[in-house]
Design an enzyme around this catalytic site. Structure first.
Site, PDB file in Angstrom:
ATOM      1  N   TRP A 237       0.922  -1.241  -0.002  1.00  0.00           N
ATOM      2  CA  TRP A 237       0.191   0.078  -0.011  1.00  0.00           C
ATOM      3  C   TRP A 237       0.860   1.329  -0.073  1.00  0.00           C
ATOM      4  CZ3 TRP A 237      -0.104  -4.146   3.230  1.00  0.00           C
ATOM      5  CH2 TRP A 237      -1.107  -5.060   3.120  1.00  0.00           C
ATOM      6  N   ASP A 238       2.142   1.132  -0.092  1.00  0.00           N
ATOM      7  CA  ASP A 238       2.962   2.164   0.070  1.00  0.00           C
ATOM      8  C   ASP A 238       3.053   3.062   1.345  1.00  0.00           C
ATOM      9  OD1 ASP A 238       5.076   3.931  -0.759  1.00  0.00           O
ATOM     10  OD2 ASP A 238       3.658   5.166  -2.009  1.00  0.00           O
ATOM     11  N   MET A 239       2.826   2.136   2.359  1.00  0.00           N
ATOM     12  CA  MET A 239       2.720   2.717   3.618  1.00  0.00           C
ATOM     13  C   MET A 239       4.145   2.880   4.443  1.00  0.00           C
ATOM     14  SD  MET A 239      -0.485   3.493   4.565  1.00  0.00           S
ATOM     15  CE  MET A 239      -1.022   4.097   3.018  1.00  0.00           C
ATOM     16  N   ASP A 240       4.881   3.591   3.889  1.00  0.00           N
ATOM     17  CA  ASP A 240       6.252   3.649   4.218  1.00  0.00           C
ATOM     18  C   ASP A 240       6.205   4.493   5.298  1.00  0.00           C
ATOM     19  OD1 ASP A 240       6.230   5.982   2.915  1.00  0.00           O
ATOM     20  OD2 ASP A 240       7.558   5.232   1.274  1.00  0.00           O
TER      21      ASP A 240
ATOM     22  N   LYS B 287       2.642   6.460   7.599  1.00  0.00           N
ATOM     23  CA  LYS B 287       1.498   6.774   6.668  1.00  0.00           C
ATOM     24  C   LYS B 287       0.335   6.266   7.177  1.00  0.00           C
ATOM     25  CE  LYS B 287       3.770   7.695   2.187  1.00  0.00           C
ATOM     26  NZ  LYS B 287       3.856   7.114   0.725  1.00  0.00           N
TER      27      LYS B 287
END
Length: 795
Positions: free
Chosen positions: A473-476, A501
Site C-alpha cells: 500500500w506504499d505505507m512507508d 503513513k
C-alpha cells in the site's frame, strides 16, 4: 369549474421548466438508486427518485397535490438523513441541499403566478418541512463530532529554562528540524499567545525559480530554510541555493547547479540544504587535517543524482570536495538513468560525515537504482561506508565486481541522528513497485517500511523495527523521526518517535529499538491478487490517529445528493475491508490513502515541555491492478519514468500495472466526508491525544472563494516554540496559521501569496524573532504556485 380537479389550462413555461427539472432529478435518483440497491446499499435514493418522478408529473399538470407530496419527500428525507448520519453537518448537507432549494422554489408565489389564487397548492405543509430541514442543518452546526477539546500540560520553570541543544544557539536553525534530533521546535519566546496576532510581514524574498511547462507534475516548493549566524540559507525547486541577510531578506549570494527540466521525472523539489562547521580539532575520515577552505559549508543534493559542497560565506564550490565541489551519487548503481535516483531531502551532517539517502522512481519498474544509504567524508566527499538494505552483505562497498543491489528499499525522506549514542536513524520505504510484491524475496523485504538504526561511524546496523509487513500500500515511513528524552517514573528514557503513513506513531527506545508504546500485532484483511501474498497481521501502535471505525457508504460525501449517490455507488463497487485491504483488479479503497496520514513534514516536539504537535490528514486513494495484456499501461517512453505518482503506473517486471488516484466524485470533490485534516496536541508523558481540531478551509479549492472550515488535506509539518505558539502552513488554502500550544485554539492567520506546502521555521536576529515559511505551491496538490519566502515579525 370544480376546484378539486387540477386545472392544467394555465401552467406557464416556468412551471413546465420546473417540472422538467424535477423529472430529471427524479430520473437520476431513481436510476442511481436502483444501481445502489442492487449493490446492497440504501433503498432511499430509489424510493425518493420514484416519488420525485411522480412529483414532476404533478407539477407538469399544475396539481395542487404537488407541494403536499414534495413536503412528504422533504420531511421523510430529513428523518432518514438524521437516522443515517445524525447531527453531522457535512453529511446532512448533501442529503438535503437540493431538496431544500427545490422546496424554496416551490414555495415562492412567483412560481405559481400563472395560476389563479384558488388553484395554487397549499404552502403550509411545505413551509413546515422546510423549517424542519433548515433547523436540522442549523442544529448540526452546533455539534463537533471530530474535535477533541483539552489542554496540554503547562511548562514548569525548570523546563522553560532548559537549553535544547548547546551546539545550536537559541536564535538559530542549523538543520531541517533545527537540530539532528528532528524536533522542529525552538526555545525562542518573544512571540506568545498574547501577541501573536500582531505579527506582520517583515520581508519577502522571491527566488525567481518558477515552475515551467517542462517540469514534472510533482514540482514543489517544500523548503525549510536554515539560519546560521546572520544568514538564512534555502533552496528552490531546481535546487538553486540562496543565502539571505537574516534581518532584511536581501540576497547575499546564489548558486545554480544547473538541474535540467525533464517532465518525465517524478519529482522536482528541494526540502532543504544541510550545514556543517569545521570543529577546531577536526580530522578527515583518513585522519588528515581538513582543508583550510570552506570552514563553514552548505551541502546540497540534487534531483539529477549529484551532491555539492559550497562555502557558506561565498557560495563557491569547495574544491577539495569530490571533483570541483561535487560528487556523483549514481556511482555504484546499475541503473543511472537521470531522474531515477533523486536527492529530494537534505542529508544528515554529523561531525565528520554526510549521511545521504535518496528517492527512486515509484511504480515504474523492478529494475531501478538501489536504496543504499551512504556515509561520505564531509571534507573530501570520499565514500566511507554504505548500508545496502537489499544486499546479503549490507555494508559491502562498490567495486569492479560489486554494485549496490538494484531496487533495494530506499529512504526518500529525512533522517535523524544522536551523536552521543553514535546512531543515525533511517526511515525506510519500499522496494518499488509498491503495489505488488509477489516477486519480493525475504532478503529484499527485511527492512521495508522499517525504522533502522545505523552506527554513524561505520554504517553497521544496530537494530530495526518493521512498521508494515509485506507492504502493498506504499505505507512507508515518510517523516523525519523525532528524538526525545522522555521523563518517566523510572528515569529518563531516550525515545524516538516515528510517524507512519498509516497514522500510527511508533515510539521506541532509540538505544535498542524496543517498543515504549505497545504496538500489538493485529489481524488484517487477506486475499491478495493472484501470485501475491499478505501478512496475516500488522502492528498497530496505541499512539495513533488512524480512524477507529471503518468507512461505510454512509460516510460518502458530495456537493449534492447526486454526486454523493455516485460516491456511494463507487464505494460499493470497490473492495474495502478496512486498513490493509489488499490491492486487486476490482479496485481497492486504500484508507488511509497512499499519500498517508503523515507525510514528510513529521511532527514537532518540545522536549522540555514533553509535548508534540501533529497535523495528520485522512484522504483515501483507489488502487486498481491492471493485468498484463491488451490495454495494459505502458510508460510514455520505455526508457523513462511516467512523470507522476498519480494515475496509471506501468510496474514493469510484475504481472500488473496499477491505476492510483484519489477517491473523488464525478465533480472532483473527495468522496469521503470531511474533515480531511487536523492539528493535534499529544502529551508525551502519557502518550494521550489531549486536543484535536480541524484545520483548513475550502477557500482556494473551489471555483468560488468560500471559506468553509472543513479540515483540508495538507503537505508539510508543524513548528512549535517555547513561547507557547505553534505554526502551520501546509493546508490546501493559502494561509499561515498560529495556534495556542496548550489548547490548540487558532490565534492568528495571514494570507500567503501561494500554496504553503512547507514546514515553517523561526530564528532571532537583532533582538527580534522571525517566523519564516516558503510559499510556492505543490503541482499535484493543485495549490497556487509561486516563488515566495515570507518572514513575519512583531512590529
Amino acid at each position: 369549474m370544480n376546484s378539486s380537479i387540477p386545472d392544467t389550462s394555465h401552467p406557464s413555461l416556468l412551471l413546465r421548466i420546473s417540472a422538467v427539472v424535477v423529472l430529471l432529478f427524479g430520473l437520476a435518483l431513481a436510476g442511481g438508486g436502483l444501481w445502489l440497491a442492487v449493490l446492497g446499499g440504501s433503498w432511499y435514493y430509489l424510493v425518493a427518485g420514484i416519488l420525485l418522478l411522480v412529483n414532476g408529473v404533478l407539477l407538469w399538470r399544475a396539481s395542487r397535490l404537488t407541494t403536499l407530496l414534495f413536503s412528504l419527500i422533504l420531511f421523510g428525507t430529513t428523518l432518514w438523513a438524521l437516522a443515517e448520519v445524525g447531527f453531522s453537518f457535512f453529511l446532512l448537507a448533501p442529503r438535503l441541499d437540493i431538496l431544500v432549494l427545490l422546496g424554496v422554489w416551490l414555495l415562492l408565489p412567483f412560481t405559481w403566478r400563472s395560476l389563479p389564487a384558488e388553484q395554487r397548492p397549499a404552502q403550509k405543509p411545505l413551509l413546515g418541512a422546510l423549517v424542519l430541514a433548515v433547523l436540522t442543518l442549523g442544529a448540526s452546526l452546533l455539534f463537533t463530532h471530530n474535535d477533541i477539546e483539552g489542554k496540554l500540560p503547562e511548562t514548569t520553570a525548570s523546563e522553560s529554562s532548559a537549553q535544547q541543544d548547546p551546539a545550536v544557539p537559541d536564535g538559530e536553525w542549523h538543520a531541517y528540524g533545527r537540530t539532528l534530533a528532528g524536533e522542529h521546535s525552538s526555545p525562542l519566546k518573544q512571540i506568545t499567545p498574547q501577541n501573536v496576532d500582531k505579527l506582520k510581514v517583515a520581508w519577502t524574498f522571491r527566488t525567481g525559480d518558477i515552475i515551467g511547462k517542462n517540469d514534472p507534475l510533482e514540482s514543489t516548493f517544500e523548503v525549510t530554510p536554515l539560519k546560521v549566524g546572520h544568514t538564512v540559507y534555502l533552496c528552490s525547486p531546481h535546487q538553486r541555493v540562496f543565502a539571505l541577510d537574516a534581518s532584511t531578506g536581501k540576497q547575499i549570494w546564489t548558486f545554480d547547479p544547473q538541474v535540467k527540466d525533464d517532465p518525465t521525472w517524478q519529482h522536482l523539489t528541494c526540502r532543504g540544504v544541510s550545514y556543517h562547521a569545521t570543529p577546531a580539532d577536526a580530522r578527515t575520515s583518513d585522519g588528515m587535517t581538513p582543508p583550510a577552505e570552506c570552514q563553514q559549508r552548505i551541502i546540497l543534493p540534487t534531483n539529477d543524482g549529484r551532491m555539492f559542497a559550497l562555502d557558506a560565506n561565498s557560495g563557491q564550490r569547495c574544491q577539495n570536495f569530490g571533483q570541483n565541489g561535487e560528487i556523483d551519487l549514481k556511482d555504484g548503481m546499475t541503473v543511472k538513468t537521470p531522474g531515477f535516483y533523486q536527492g529530494t531531502s537534505p542529508p544528515v551532517v554529523t561531525r565528520q560525515l554526510i549521511i545521504m539517502a535518496g528517492a527512486v522512481t515509484d511504480n515504474y519498474s523492478t529494475e531501478e537504482p538501489s536504496g543504499v544509504v551512504r556515509g561520505f567524508d564531509v571534507y573530501t566527499g570520499k565514500l566511507v561506508w554504505a548500508w545496502d538494505p537489499g544486499a546479503a552483505d549490507e555494508n559491502a562497498l562498490p567495486s569492479a565486481t560489486h554494485h549496490y543491489t538494484p531496487n533495494s528499499p530506499n529512504s526518500w525522506t529525512l533522517l535523524a541522528a544522536d551523536e552521543k549514542l553514535g546512531l543515525v536513524y533511517v526511515p525506510v520505504g519500499m522496494s518499488t513497485p509498491d503495489i505488488w510484491g509477489g516477486n519480493r524475496t525475504p532478503l529484499g523485504e527485511r527492512y521495508t517500511s522499517s525504522l533502522v538504526a545505523l552506527q554513524i561511524a561505520t554504517g553497521k546496523r544496530v537494530w530495526s523495527y518493521q512498521t508494515v509487513h509485506h507492504d502493498l500500500w506504499d505505507m512507508d515511513l515518510p517523516s523525519q523521526p523525532s528524538l526525545v528524552d522522555l521523563k518517566t517514573d523510572h528515569g529518563v528514557v531516550p525515545a524516538i518517535y516515528a510517524p507512519a503513513k498509516t497514522g500510527n506513531i511508533f515510539v521506541l527506545d532509540r538505544r535498542d529499538g524496543k517498543l515504549i508504546v505497545p504496538a500489538p500485532e493485529t489481524p488484517v484483511p487477506q486475499g491478495a491478487a493472484p501470485g501475491d501474498r499478505t501478512s496475516p497481521t500488522q502492528p498497530y501502535s496505541e499512539l495513533t490517529f488512524q480512524p477507529k471505525q471503518k468507512l461505510t457508504d454512509k460516510d460518502m460525501w458530495g456537493a449534492t445528493m447526486f454526486d454523493q449517490l455516485a460516491c456511494r455507488i463507487m464505494f460499493k463497487q470497490m473492495r474495502y475491508d478496512g486498513p490493509f485491504t489488499p490491492p486487486n483488479t476490482q479496485g481497492t479503497l486504500v484508507f488511509p490513502g497512499d499519500v498517508g496520514m503523515f507525510e514528510w513534514g513529521g511532527i514537532a516536539v518540545d522536549p522540555q515541555r514533553q509535548i508534540a504537535i501533529a497535523n495528520p490528514m485522512a484522504f483515501p486513494f483507489v488502487s486498481k491492478l491492471i493485468p498484463r495484456g491488451p490495454g495494459n499501461p505502458a510508460a510514455p517512453n520505455a526508457e523513462h519514468p511516467p512523470g507522476s505518482e498519480i494515475g496509471v503506473q506501468p510496474m514493469y517486471g510484475t504481472p500488473y500495472g496499477v491505476d492510483l488516484h484519489p477517491f473523488l466524485s464525478p465533480v472532483g470533490l473527495p468522496c469521503p466526508a470531511p474533515p480531511w485534516g487536523y492539528i493535534a496536541g499529544i502529551d508525551l508523558r502519557t502518550h494521550q491525544i489531549m486536543w484535536k481540531h480541524i484545520v483548513g478551509t475550502t477557500r482556494d479549492a473551489t471555483p468560488l472563494p468560500l471559506p468553509f472550515k472543513v479540515g483540508m488535506p495538507m503537505l508539510g509539518g508543524t513548528m512549535v516554540t517555547a513561547g507557547g505558539v505553534t505554526f502551520l502552513t501546509a493546508t490546501m488554502d493559502n494561509y499561515i496559521r498560529a495556534f495556542d500550544v496548550t489548547t490548540g485554539k487558532e490565534l492568528w492567520s495571514d494570507r500567503l501569496p501561494a500554496g504553503g506546502q512547507s514546514t515553517p521555521m523561526t530564528y532571532s536576529e537583532g533582538g527580534k524573532q522571525y517566523i519564516v515559511t516558503a510559499a510556492g505551491g505543490h503541482g499535484s496538490f493543485g495549490t497556487k504556485q509561486g516563488d515566495y519566502v515570507v518572514a513575519y515579525a512583531l512590529p
